[in-house]
Design a protein around this motif. Structure first.
Motif, PDB file in Angstrom:
ATOM      1  N   GLU A 223       0.854  -1.189   0.000  1.00  0.00           N
ATOM      2  CA  GLU A 223       0.000   0.000   0.000  1.00  0.00           C
ATOM      3  C   GLU A 223       0.890   1.239   0.000  1.00  0.00           C
ATOM      4  O   GLU A 223       1.815   1.336   0.799  1.00  0.00           O
ATOM      5  CB  GLU A 223      -0.915  -0.023   1.241  1.00  0.00           C
TER       6      GLU A 223
ATOM      7  N   TYR B 174     -14.364   7.900   1.002  1.00  0.00           N
ATOM      8  CA  TYR B 174     -15.682   7.575   0.443  1.00  0.00           C
ATOM      9  C   TYR B 174     -16.721   8.427   1.129  1.00  0.00           C
ATOM     10  O   TYR B 174     -16.404   9.384   1.841  1.00  0.00           O
ATOM     11  CB  TYR B 174     -15.961   6.078   0.530  1.00  0.00           C
TER      12      TYR B 174
ATOM     13  N   ALA C 102      -5.407  -4.093  -7.195  1.00  0.00           N
ATOM     14  CA  ALA C 102      -6.541  -3.448  -6.516  1.00  0.00           C
ATOM     15  C   ALA C 102      -6.141  -2.002  -6.235  1.00  0.00           C
ATOM     16  O   ALA C 102      -6.316  -1.481  -5.140  1.00  0.00           O
ATOM     17  CB  ALA C 102      -6.860  -4.200  -5.220  1.00  0.00           C
TER      18      ALA C 102
ATOM     19  N   HIS D  23     -11.823  12.685  -3.881  1.00  0.00           N
ATOM     20  CA  HIS D  23     -11.494  11.403  -4.521  1.00  0.00           C
ATOM     21  C   HIS D  23     -12.368  11.228  -5.745  1.00  0.00           C
ATOM     22  O   HIS D  23     -13.459  11.796  -5.807  1.00  0.00           O
ATOM     23  CB  HIS D  23     -11.776  10.264  -3.532  1.00  0.00           C
TER      24      HIS D  23
ATOM     25  N   GLY E  40     -12.075  -4.494  -7.555  1.00  0.00           N
ATOM     26  CA  GLY E  40     -12.503  -3.210  -6.978  1.00  0.00           C
ATOM     27  C   GLY E  40     -12.660  -2.109  -8.017  1.00  0.00           C
ATOM     28  O   GLY E  40     -12.995  -2.358  -9.175  1.00  0.00           O
TER      29      GLY E  40
ATOM     30  N   ILE F  64     -25.032   4.758  -3.224  1.00  0.00           N
ATOM     31  CA  ILE F  64     -23.761   4.538  -3.918  1.00  0.00           C
ATOM     32  C   ILE F  64     -23.049   3.428  -3.162  1.00  0.00           C
ATOM     33  O   ILE F  64     -22.978   3.435  -1.945  1.00  0.00           O
ATOM     34  CB  ILE F  64     -22.934   5.830  -4.049  1.00  0.00           C
TER      35      ILE F  64
HETATM   36  C1  LIG Z   1     -17.028  10.631  -2.666  1.00  0.00           C
HETATM   37  C2  LIG Z   1     -17.261   9.137  -2.655  1.00  0.00           C
HETATM   38  C3  LIG Z   1     -18.331   8.615  -1.949  1.00  0.00           C
HETATM   39  C4  LIG Z   1     -18.514   7.229  -1.912  1.00  0.00           C
HETATM   40  N1  LIG Z   1     -19.480   6.725  -1.094  1.00  0.00           N
HETATM   41  C5  LIG Z   1     -19.577   5.397  -0.912  1.00  0.00           C
HETATM   42  C6  LIG Z   1     -20.430   4.868   0.096  1.00  0.00           C
HETATM   43  O1  LIG Z   1     -21.044   5.587   0.878  1.00  0.00           O
HETATM   44  N2  LIG Z   1     -20.524   3.509   0.195  1.00  0.00           N
HETATM   45  C7  LIG Z   1     -19.797   2.661  -0.620  1.00  0.00           C
HETATM   46  O2  LIG Z   1     -19.912   1.444  -0.453  1.00  0.00           O
HETATM   47  N3  LIG Z   1     -18.960   3.143  -1.542  1.00  0.00           N
HETATM   48  C8  LIG Z   1     -18.805   4.482  -1.703  1.00  0.00           C
HETATM   49  N4  LIG Z   1     -17.899   4.979  -2.600  1.00  0.00           N
HETATM   50  C9  LIG Z   1     -17.142   4.039  -3.439  1.00  0.00           C
HETATM   51  C10 LIG Z   1     -16.064   3.311  -2.621  1.00  0.00           C
HETATM   52  O3  LIG Z   1     -15.331   4.219  -1.866  1.00  0.00           O
HETATM   53  C11 LIG Z   1     -15.095   2.544  -3.531  1.00  0.00           C
HETATM   54  O4  LIG Z   1     -15.825   1.812  -4.496  1.00  0.00           O
HETATM   55  C12 LIG Z   1     -14.222   1.575  -2.732  1.00  0.00           C
HETATM   56  O5  LIG Z   1     -13.630   2.203  -1.639  1.00  0.00           O
HETATM   57  C13 LIG Z   1     -13.180   0.993  -3.667  1.00  0.00           C
HETATM   58  O6  LIG Z   1     -12.223   0.219  -2.990  1.00  0.00           O
HETATM   59  P1  LIG Z   1     -10.892  -0.191  -3.753  1.00  0.00           P
HETATM   60  O7  LIG Z   1     -10.157  -1.080  -2.825  1.00  0.00           O
HETATM   61  O8  LIG Z   1     -11.201  -0.701  -5.113  1.00  0.00           O
HETATM   62  O9  LIG Z   1     -10.112   1.187  -4.007  1.00  0.00           O
HETATM   63  P2  LIG Z   1      -9.450   2.208  -2.980  1.00  0.00           P
HETATM   64  O10 LIG Z   1     -10.206   2.272  -1.703  1.00  0.00           O
HETATM   65  O11 LIG Z   1      -9.246   3.469  -3.736  1.00  0.00           O
HETATM   66  O12 LIG Z   1      -8.061   1.537  -2.644  1.00  0.00           O
HETATM   67  C14 LIG Z   1      -6.993   1.507  -3.558  1.00  0.00           C
HETATM   68  C15 LIG Z   1      -5.721   1.528  -2.744  1.00  0.00           C
HETATM   69  O13 LIG Z   1      -4.609   1.277  -3.606  1.00  0.00           O
HETATM   70  C16 LIG Z   1      -3.553   2.110  -3.195  1.00  0.00           C
HETATM   71  N5  LIG Z   1      -2.684   2.259  -4.365  1.00  0.00           N
HETATM   72  C17 LIG Z   1      -2.999   2.825  -5.561  1.00  0.00           C
HETATM   73  N6  LIG Z   1      -1.976   2.735  -6.401  1.00  0.00           N
HETATM   74  C18 LIG Z   1      -0.970   2.117  -5.722  1.00  0.00           C
HETATM   75  C19 LIG Z   1       0.349   1.756  -6.064  1.00  0.00           C
HETATM   76  N7  LIG Z   1       0.837   2.012  -7.271  1.00  0.00           N
HETATM   77  N8  LIG Z   1       1.111   1.138  -5.135  1.00  0.00           N
HETATM   78  C20 LIG Z   1       0.608   0.865  -3.895  1.00  0.00           C
HETATM   79  N9  LIG Z   1      -0.644   1.188  -3.515  1.00  0.00           N
HETATM   80  C21 LIG Z   1      -1.426   1.799  -4.428  1.00  0.00           C
HETATM   81  C22 LIG Z   1      -4.235   3.401  -2.780  1.00  0.00           C
HETATM   82  O14 LIG Z   1      -3.419   4.172  -1.930  1.00  0.00           O
HETATM   83  C23 LIG Z   1      -5.477   2.872  -2.080  1.00  0.00           C
HETATM   84  O15 LIG Z   1      -5.287   2.674  -0.699  1.00  0.00           O
HETATM   85  C24 LIG Z   1     -17.669   6.360  -2.649  1.00  0.00           C
HETATM   86  C25 LIG Z   1     -16.595   6.906  -3.363  1.00  0.00           C
HETATM   87  C26 LIG Z   1     -16.365   8.270  -3.366  1.00  0.00           C
HETATM   88  C27 LIG Z   1     -15.166   8.823  -4.078  1.00  0.00           C
END
Ligand SMILES: Cc1cc2nc3c(=O)[nH]c(=O)nc-3n(C[C@H](O)[C@H](O)[C@H](O)COP(=O)(O)OP(=O)(O)OC[C@H]3O[C@@H](n4cnc5c(N)ncnc54)[C@H](O)[C@@H]3O)c2cc1C
Length: 426
Positions: A34, A45, A155, A275, A298, A311
């Motif tokens: 991470e 989020y 991810a 974000h 994800g 959402i």
């Molecule tokens: C404003 C907003 C409101 C939202 N509201 C909701 C809600 O109320 N309920 C809900 O369920 N969803 C909501 N969502 C959607 C939800 O937040 C996402 O769908 C979910 O968090 C995605 O998880 P993820 O693990 O795919 O990505 P992320 O949570 O973005 O995690 C990706 C991780 O990868 C890391 N990373 C990226 N590139 C690299 C790299 N090259 N090397 C190492 N680490 C890296 C990042 O630092 C991050 O920690 C919302 C989103 C937003 C922006």
């Protein structure tokens, strides 16, 4: 350091944490990398998570998870610049509950579960590149270090840098993503309970349409944490550009709206973040979710469901991570990490709620691209109800008010068509 793992997981959001947790539970030798200095530091989020997948996967979930409040009131508010009309559903949603949580704390907790399960979690490492040999992913590059693995679970979230390198997806276009800005406002627990009429541990999820997004494609949100409130606005990027919406001021205008200001008058902002979020649902998912030696999970794969009234991405991200991990386990047993073997992931996703749910609502994104839901309806509804409830010198019936307000803005035919379309697609 040149070390070989069974699997490398990039990104400790819900997707990467789900993948790493299940891989570690299955006894594989894995590392989760991470870029944030601690797990959760980069995750932003709105505020609410659907619980069923977490309850199923982590037996001690209810006892241990950092849950702020359980959602007992769902509200949808339509706003113009002065007024607001709110529809509220008060219910006990159990067993299909959702809870309000602070994502950085929640992911930090999941990170501890990965470690308890035997996974190696390393924050503060940014993966810069993939090691590719003959079109197959063999590991990752982070600074001067190379780490090798049979498979990489990507991810990385909304910025598809590695996925693009693997040839699995293109950059997002402005009509496929929205930008979200959020404030956290400090208010005491008792005051929140008073203002929103909640018992201890109960929470409100409030979505807003109209004024919060400057009548562009998007909306506002408010979630009651235990002793803070998460308040924010999400606007689709193409709409923000077209309407010249000043993203960084927009949450302030929303906070100062008379309806919101009276809810927050005891509070003070303590945190600010922004974000991107995928907006296109099913149609934004890349054709291939697996390549030779790599899987996408994800947000990078577009697994976010925006139904206008909810959402939802965190539970879908976590579940896609679990399914990616199961696919890797089978590939490990078969000793085959080619796309032919790993594409079983796509089939498993289709048979899970990740793709079935997104497919069910695949026409919703077209519906949500209808500007009338953000511009015309919130304004007309506020105006009509205000007139209907106002007593003046002359007596008036609702129908003439309705006709007057719709004149030149909305035909009856368009209204009926939009209502049918909303009922069929939401
Ligand atoms: C404003 C907003 C409101 C939202 N509201 C909701 C809600 O109320 N309920 C809900 O369920 N969803 C909501 N969502 C959607 C939800 O937040 C996402 O769908 C979910 O968090 C995605 O998880 P993820 O693990 O795919 O990505 P992320 O949570 O973005 O995690 C990706 C991780 O990868 C890391 N990373 C990226 N590139 C690299 C790299 N090259 N090397 C190492 N680490 C890296 C990042 O630092 C991050 O920690 C919302 C989103 C937003 C922006």
């Amino acid at each position: 350091m040149e070390e070989k793992f069974d699997a490398i997981v990039v990104g400790a959001g819900a997707a990467g944490l789900g993948a790493a947790y299940r891989l570690a539970k299955n006894g594989l030798n894995i590392v989760l990398l991470e870029r944030g200095q601690r797990i959760g530091a980069k995750n932003v989020y709105g505020g609410r998570i659907y619980s069923h997948i977490f309850e199923k996967e982590i037996p001690e979930f209810r006892k241990e998870a950092p849950i702020e409040r359980w959602v007992k009131k769902e509200r949808l508010t339509l706003m113009n610049s002065d007024d607001a009309v709110t529809l509220e559903l008060f219910s006990d949603f159990s067993p299909n509950d959702s809870f309000i949580s602070i994502l950085s704390k929640f992911n930090e907790w999941l990170g501890k579960k990965v470690e308890e399960a035997g996974g190696l979690v390393i924050p503060g490492i940014k993966v810069d590149d993939l090691i590719m040999e003959d079109g197959t992913v063999k590991g990752i590059v982070a600074g001067d270090e190379k780490l090798y693995a049979d498979v990489v679970i990507d991810a990385e979230g909304i910025n598809p840098i590695l996925a693009r390198k693997a040839g699995l997806r293109d950059d997002w276009k402005p009509n496929q993503v929205a930008v979200g800005v959020k404030e956290v406002i400090k208010i005491s627990e008792d005051k929140i309970n008073d203002i929103f009429q909640l018992n201890e541990g109960e929470g409100v999820a409030n979505l807003f349409l109209g004024y919060p997004s400057s009548y562009g494609l998007g909306g506002g949100f408010l979630y009651t944490n235990r002793d803070t409130i998460s308040l924010g606005v999400v606007v689709r990027v193409d709409s923000a550009i077209a309407k010249q919406i000043p993203i960084y001021d927009i949450v302030e205008d929303f906070r100062n709206h008379p309806f919101v200001a009276r809810l927050l008058k005891e509070g003070s902002p303590i945190e600010y973040s922004a974000h991107l979020v995928p907006e296109e649902g099913f149609n934004g998912i890349p054709r291939n979710l697996a390549g030779n030696g790599i899987l996408l999970a994800g947000d990078v794969a577009g697994f976010v469901l925006n139904r206008g009234i909810t959402i939802r991405g965190v539970d879908l991200a976590f579940l896609s991570g679990l399914i990616a991990a199961e696919t890797v386990k089978e590939a490990h047993e078969a000793g085959d990490f080619s796309r032919t073997s790993l594409k079983a992931y796509e089939e498993k996703l289709k048979n899970s709620i990740v793709l079935s749910e997104l497919e069910t609502f695949k026409r919703t994104s077209t519906l949500l691209g209808n500007l009338r839901f953000y511009e015309t309806y919130p304004q007309i509804l506020c105006e009509i109800l205000k007139e209907a409830y106002t007593v003046g010198e002359s007596s008036r019936k609702v129908y003439p008010i309705l006709r007057e307000k719709m004149k030149g803005r909305l035909s009856l035919f368009t209204l009926i068509r939009d209502v049918i379309s909303a009922v069929r697609n939401l």
